[in-house]
Design a protein around this motif. Sequence first.
Motif, PDB file in Angstrom:
ATOM      1  N   MET A 185      88.033  68.698  22.896  1.00  0.00           N
ATOM      2  CA  MET A 185      87.676  69.670  23.901  1.00  0.00           C
ATOM      3  C   MET A 185      87.058  68.949  25.089  1.00  0.00           C
ATOM      4  N   SER A 186      87.473  69.291  26.266  1.00  0.00           N
ATOM      5  CA  SER A 186      86.973  68.656  27.483  1.00  0.00           C
ATOM      6  C   SER A 186      85.619  69.224  27.877  1.00  0.00           C
ATOM      7  N   ALA A 187      84.846  68.409  28.582  1.00  0.00           N
ATOM      8  CA  ALA A 187      83.558  68.852  29.092  1.00  0.00           C
ATOM      9  C   ALA A 187      83.772  69.817  30.241  1.00  0.00           C
ATOM     10  N   GLY A 188      82.805  70.657  30.478  1.00  0.00           N
ATOM     11  CA  GLY A 188      82.896  71.629  31.556  1.00  0.00           C
ATOM     12  C   GLY A 188      81.547  71.875  32.204  1.00  0.00           C
ATOM     13  N   ARG A 189      81.485  72.910  33.029  1.00  0.00           N
ATOM     14  CA  ARG A 189      80.278  73.238  33.773  1.00  0.00           C
ATOM     15  C   ARG A 189      79.091  73.406  32.825  1.00  0.00           C
ATOM     16  N   GLY A 190      77.978  72.773  33.160  1.00  0.00           N
ATOM     17  CA  GLY A 190      76.755  72.882  32.387  1.00  0.00           C
ATOM     18  C   GLY A 190      76.653  71.946  31.200  1.00  0.00           C
ATOM     19  N   ASP A 191      77.771  71.328  30.800  1.00  0.00           N
ATOM     20  CA  ASP A 191      77.747  70.408  29.662  1.00  0.00           C
ATOM     21  C   ASP A 191      77.044  69.113  30.044  1.00  0.00           C
ATOM     22  N   ARG A 192      76.436  68.488  29.031  1.00  0.00           N
ATOM     23  CA  ARG A 192      75.837  67.173  29.238  1.00  0.00           C
ATOM     24  C   ARG A 192      76.938  66.150  29.418  1.00  0.00           C
ATOM     25  N   ALA A 193      76.650  65.142  30.221  1.00  0.00           N
ATOM     26  CA  ALA A 193      77.600  64.059  30.439  1.00  0.00           C
ATOM     27  C   ALA A 193      77.533  63.035  29.312  1.00  0.00           C
ATOM     28  N   ALA A 194      76.611  63.208  28.380  1.00  0.00           N
ATOM     29  CA  ALA A 194      76.446  62.282  27.258  1.00  0.00           C
ATOM     30  C   ALA A 194      75.456  62.894  26.271  1.00  0.00           C
ATOM     31  N   PRO A 195      75.058  62.143  25.246  1.00  0.00           N
ATOM     32  CA  PRO A 195      74.102  62.684  24.269  1.00  0.00           C
ATOM     33  C   PRO A 195      72.785  63.114  24.912  1.00  0.00           C
ATOM     34  N   GLN A 196      72.046  63.920  24.178  1.00  0.00           N
ATOM     35  CA  GLN A 196      70.757  64.400  24.657  1.00  0.00           C
ATOM     36  C   GLN A 196      69.860  63.236  25.042  1.00  0.00           C
ATOM     37  N   ALA A 197      69.119  63.417  26.118  1.00  0.00           N
ATOM     38  CA  ALA A 197      68.258  62.347  26.636  1.00  0.00           C
ATOM     39  C   ALA A 197      67.080  62.086  25.699  1.00  0.00           C
ATOM     40  N   PRO A 198      66.753  60.800  25.519  1.00  0.00           N
ATOM     41  CA  PRO A 198      65.566  60.475  24.736  1.00  0.00           C
ATOM     42  C   PRO A 198      64.306  60.787  25.542  1.00  0.00           C
ATOM     43  N   GLU A 199      63.188  60.773  24.879  1.00  0.00           N
ATOM     44  CA  GLU A 199      61.896  61.036  25.527  1.00  0.00           C
ATOM     45  C   GLU A 199      61.721  60.142  26.750  1.00  0.00           C
ATOM     46  N   GLY A 200      61.301  60.719  27.875  1.00  0.00           N
ATOM     47  CA  GLY A 200      61.056  59.962  29.091  1.00  0.00           C
ATOM     48  C   GLY A 200      62.267  59.790  29.988  1.00  0.00           C
ATOM     49  N   HIS A 201      63.416  60.322  29.578  1.00  0.00           N
ATOM     50  CA  HIS A 201      64.631  60.226  30.381  1.00  0.00           C
ATOM     51  C   HIS A 201      65.125  61.626  30.704  1.00  0.00           C
ATOM     52  N   GLY A 202      65.751  61.764  31.850  1.00  0.00           N
ATOM     53  CA  GLY A 202      66.280  63.052  32.262  1.00  0.00           C
ATOM     54  C   GLY A 202      67.671  63.306  31.712  1.00  0.00           C
ATOM     55  N   GLU A 203      68.091  64.552  31.818  1.00  0.00           N
ATOM     56  CA  GLU A 203      69.439  64.939  31.413  1.00  0.00           C
ATOM     57  C   GLU A 203      70.407  64.674  32.556  1.00  0.00           C
ATOM     58  N   VAL A 204      71.654  64.447  32.222  1.00  0.00           N
ATOM     59  CA  VAL A 204      72.731  64.334  33.198  1.00  0.00           C
ATOM     60  C   VAL A 204      73.773  65.364  32.771  1.00  0.00           C
ATOM     61  N   ARG A 205      74.023  66.353  33.657  1.00  0.00           N
ATOM     62  CA  ARG A 205      74.943  67.442  33.326  1.00  0.00           C
ATOM     63  C   ARG A 205      75.940  67.642  34.460  1.00  0.00           C
ATOM     64  N   PHE A 206      77.048  68.283  34.131  1.00  0.00           N
ATOM     65  CA  PHE A 206      78.070  68.583  35.130  1.00  0.00           C
ATOM     66  C   PHE A 206      77.763  69.910  35.801  1.00  0.00           C
ATOM     67  N   ALA A 207      77.836  69.947  37.129  1.00  0.00           N
ATOM     68  CA  ALA A 207      77.618  71.183  37.869  1.00  0.00           C
ATOM     69  C   ALA A 207      78.813  72.118  37.736  1.00  0.00           C
ATOM     70  N   ASP A 208      80.000  71.549  37.544  1.00  0.00           N
ATOM     71  CA  ASP A 208      81.209  72.375  37.400  1.00  0.00           C
ATOM     72  C   ASP A 208      82.292  71.599  36.664  1.00  0.00           C
ATOM     73  N   ALA A 209      83.377  72.292  36.353  1.00  0.00           N
ATOM     74  CA  ALA A 209      84.473  71.675  35.599  1.00  0.00           C
ATOM     75  C   ALA A 209      85.158  70.565  36.392  1.00  0.00           C
ATOM     76  N   ALA A 210      85.228  70.708  37.710  1.00  0.00           N
ATOM     77  CA  ALA A 210      85.859  69.677  38.542  1.00  0.00           C
ATOM     78  C   ALA A 210      85.082  68.362  38.451  1.00  0.00           C
ATOM     79  N   ALA A 211      83.759  68.442  38.432  1.00  0.00           N
ATOM     80  CA  ALA A 211      82.939  67.235  38.303  1.00  0.00           C
ATOM     81  C   ALA A 211      83.158  66.587  36.938  1.00  0.00           C
ATOM     82  N   ALA A 212      83.291  67.404  35.887  1.00  0.00           N
ATOM     83  CA  ALA A 212      83.528  66.882  34.548  1.00  0.00           C
ATOM     84  C   ALA A 212      84.879  66.166  34.474  1.00  0.00           C
ATOM     85  N   LYS A 213      85.891  66.762  35.069  1.00  0.00           N
ATOM     86  CA  LYS A 213      87.213  66.138  35.069  1.00  0.00           C
ATOM     87  C   LYS A 213      87.201  64.844  35.888  1.00  0.00           C
ATOM     88  N   GLY A 214      86.551  64.873  37.044  1.00  0.00           N
ATOM     89  CA  GLY A 214      86.439  63.672  37.866  1.00  0.00           C
ATOM     90  C   GLY A 214      85.713  62.553  37.150  1.00  0.00           C
TER      91      GLY A 214
END
Length: 119
Positions: free
Chosen positions: A1-30
């Motif tokens: 299944m492909s990533a989409g809007r709101g999905d994380r770009a990778a595993p959950q961030a460890p303590e002290g690190h921020g999340e990286v998420r896709f704003a939309d499906a186009a960003a995930a595909k890119g």
Amino acid sequence: MSAGRGDRAAPQAPEGHGEVRFADAAAAKGWENLAQQAGENTFRAWTVMRADPAPAAETSRRHRLKGSLAHGTHRGRICQQWQIEVAAAGRIRYLLDTSRDTCWITFAGTGHPRATDRP
């Protein structure tokens, strides 16, 4: 299944690190396309977005956008907009949502986003 809007770009961030998420499906595909062409550099970009999304010392390869592109809105919040040069023409643009400790990837791709060519 492909990533989409709101999905994380990778595993959950460890303590002290921020999340990286896709704003939309186009960003995930890119992101997927960019990772296929410049995997190591895309991984490095992901790492710095998590650990240091707004560096005190900007570089020509990672900097805050200026003018009308300096800010963007995501889910009603106005956020700083940053860009990382991943490859010669490959770029990642993200909004830094400090209240949620999240980078929202708004653009990722192997082609240079023309909107950033404005003076």
